[in-house]
Design an enzyme around this catalytic site. Structure first.
Site, PDB file in Angstrom:
ATOM      1  NE  ARG A   1      -3.863  -2.153   2.251  1.00  0.00           N
ATOM      2  CZ  ARG A   1      -3.639  -3.482   2.363  1.00  0.00           C
ATOM      3  NH1 ARG A   1      -2.451  -3.927   2.691  1.00  0.00           N
ATOM      4  NH2 ARG A   1      -4.620  -4.344   2.146  1.00  0.00           N
TER       5      ARG A   1
ATOM      6  CG  HIS B   1      -0.865  -5.590  -4.332  1.00  0.00           C
ATOM      7  ND1 HIS B   1       0.233  -5.513  -3.525  1.00  0.00           N
ATOM      8  CD2 HIS B   1      -1.664  -6.559  -3.778  1.00  0.00           C
ATOM      9  CE1 HIS B   1       0.133  -6.371  -2.529  1.00  0.00           C
ATOM     10  NE2 HIS B   1      -1.013  -7.014  -2.646  1.00  0.00           N
TER      11      HIS B   1
ATOM     12  CG  HIS C   1       0.275 -11.325  -4.125  1.00  0.00           C
ATOM     13  ND1 HIS C   1      -0.730 -12.124  -3.641  1.00  0.00           N
ATOM     14  CD2 HIS C   1       0.236 -10.199  -3.392  1.00  0.00           C
ATOM     15  CE1 HIS C   1      -1.360 -11.482  -2.673  1.00  0.00           C
ATOM     16  NE2 HIS C   1      -0.783 -10.311  -2.492  1.00  0.00           N
TER      17      HIS C   1
ATOM     18  CG  ASP D   1      -2.484  -8.129   5.279  1.00  0.00           C
ATOM     19  OD1 ASP D   1      -1.402  -8.093   4.660  1.00  0.00           O
ATOM     20  OD2 ASP D   1      -3.577  -7.821   4.757  1.00  0.00           O
TER      21      ASP D   1
ATOM     22  CD  GLU E   1       2.537 -10.221  -0.575  1.00  0.00           C
ATOM     23  OE1 GLU E   1       2.411  -9.131  -1.139  1.00  0.00           O
ATOM     24  OE2 GLU E   1       1.747 -10.627   0.287  1.00  0.00           O
TER      25      GLU E   1
HETATM   26  C1  BGC Z   1      -1.915  -7.617   1.229  1.00  0.00           C
HETATM   27  C2  BGC Z   1      -3.322  -7.880   1.725  1.00  0.00           C
HETATM   28  C3  BGC Z   1      -4.233  -7.988   0.541  1.00  0.00           C
HETATM   29  C4  BGC Z   1      -3.735  -9.076  -0.372  1.00  0.00           C
HETATM   30  C5  BGC Z   1      -4.538  -9.088  -1.638  1.00  0.00           C
HETATM   31  C6  BGC Z   1      -1.504  -8.768   0.373  1.00  0.00           C
HETATM   32  O1  BGC Z   1      -0.226  -8.552  -0.126  1.00  0.00           O
HETATM   33  O2  BGC Z   1      -1.013  -7.420   2.276  1.00  0.00           O
HETATM   34  O3  BGC Z   1      -3.758  -6.861   2.579  1.00  0.00           O
HETATM   35  O4  BGC Z   1      -5.551  -8.240   0.920  1.00  0.00           O
HETATM   36  O5  BGC Z   1      -2.397  -8.859  -0.717  1.00  0.00           O
HETATM   37  O6  BGC Z   1      -4.974 -10.295  -1.970  1.00  0.00           O
END
Ligand code: BGC
Length: 384
Positions: A113, A138, A212, A284, A349
């Site tokens: 983010r 992302h 991801h 997260d 990640e």
């Molecule tokens: C984020 C999550 C997000 C997800 C999306 C992750 O990299 O940290 O907050 O919901 O990606 O699928």
């Protein structure tokens, strides 16, 4: 007569030796370093998508598509030698085109983010799309996970590689500069998936590329990931606000559910009454990796005791976002008709910290003209 018998014996011996040799060779021919390419459909605007299957001498296989540079499946052995898929995804391109929570994709230009989609660079303020509540996530509405990449297989002595390239034009999703990106996926004969990321720009821009993949080491998602044991080499993590933006604090993991310095089951503390776990709806968060000096180091490991599958992560990056699949809720039907229920996959990640463009105290994510962005992460599979 004795001489003829000796000669005959020798001939039999040599022939059997040669036959044995060729059997061995044949064995290797069944499993060898190889890349196969097949058609996998077209995007809505008619661009051809291909599925590339990378295989190694042990039979490990990685399937990658040039839409989103997505790892569509990853087959690795369990303790009995059974190869099963350990990542989440779809069987058909249409499902990826419709909706995907970044299954197996390369995310960019900026992984994770950026607060309110805003940052200031060299005195200029930039506004990016806000596609995640008030924030940018992302890379925006159409990030690198939703573009078509050029793909080119490369054969080497002890690995097979797929090089994917993409040119992100100046202004795309609000980011400055033409950014030339290359991602090279390699499968080695040591059961490693290596990912190398390269980028060059003609204007200063933030860049934070990551993979991801949603892992589930049980194989074909037999169970959730709560029994997986996770080790993260980190004394600190970056706590977040309720919209998952880091506050700027580096908080010690000691005495918190964020301490994974000893391998610990993911489910052991995930429901603890902890404000950070509440904000993330589980894990997260970004962990601040120890001794991150830009060189490749073993920084995390994941183990599923039932299957015996073990995955080690080597990276040169300073951060690791561990996301425990909290938003999976059973509404997605994935490969083989499997329903992806709550916490049926997890992401690890490797990257820079979230929202770094707004945190000068975090390691910088700004790439400038003339510089070469190059990072590397290895996911190494074995059994324990
Ligand atoms: C984020 C999550 C997000 C997800 C999306 C992750 O990299 O940290 O907050 O919901 O990606 O699928």
């Amino acid at each position: 007569m004795r001489n003829t018998t000796t000669i005959l014996c020798w001939i039999i011996l040599i022939v059997s030796f040669l036959t044995l040799g060729s059997c061995k060779k044949h064995d290797k021919e069944i499993h060898k370093l190889d890349v196969k390419k097949e058609n996998w459909g077209r995007t809505k605007d008619g661009q051809e998508i291909y599925l590339y299957t990378l295989s190694n001498i042990h039979g490990m296989q990685i399937k990658i598509i040039n839409y989103g540079a997505i790892v569509q499946s990853l087959f690795v052995p369990d303790k009995s030698g059974k190869y099963e898929d350990v990542v989440l995804g779809y069987d058909r391109l249409d499902d990826y085109l419709k909706d995907s929570p970044y299954f197996g994709a390369i995310v960019g230009r900026y992984g994770n983010r950026i607060a309110r989609g805003r940052f200031t660079l060299d005195g200029v303020q930039y506004q990016l799309a806000t596609n995640n509540g008030p924030n940018h996530l992302h890379g925006g509405i159409k990030g690198f996970d939703k573009v078509v990449w050029n793909a080119e297989p490369i054969h080497e002595k002890d690995k097979v590689r797929l090089k994917l390239t993409y040119l992100s034009p100046d202004g795309e999703e609000g980011y400055p500069g033409n950014l030339k990106v290359a991602v090279i996926y390699s499968l080695t004969n040591h059961n490693e998936l290596e990912i190398e990321y390269f980028a060059q720009t003609d204007k200063a821009t933030p860049v934070n590329l990551t993979h991801h993949g949603y892992f589930n080491l049980t194989g074909h998602c037999k169970r959730d990931i709560l029994e997986h044991q996770l080790w993260i080499n980190a004394d600190y993590f970056t706590p977040v606000d309720s919209t998952l933006i880091p506050t700027g604090e580096l908080r010690p993991v000691e005495g918190t559910p964020f301490d994974f310095r000893q391998p610990t089951a993911i489910g052991a503390r995930i429901n603890d009454p902890d404000e950070q776990l509440k904000y993330g709806r589980g894990y997260d968060h970004n962990w601040v990796l120890n001794q991150a000096d830009g060189t490749l180091k073993l920084q995390a490991a994941l183990y599923d005791p039932q299957s015996g599958r073990y995955m080690q992560i080597y990276t040169d990056q300073p951060g690791l976002q561990f996301y425990s699949g909290n938003f999976l809720d059973g509404s997605i039907v994935g490969k083989g008709g499997v329903v992806y229920k709550h916490r049926y996959g997890l992401c690890l990640e490797t990257q820079h910290f979230p929202d770094s463009p707004n945190h000068p105290e975090f390691p910088s994510t700004i790439l400038r003209p003339g510089e070469q962005y190059h990072t590397k992460t290895i996911y190494k599979f074995s059994i324990k």
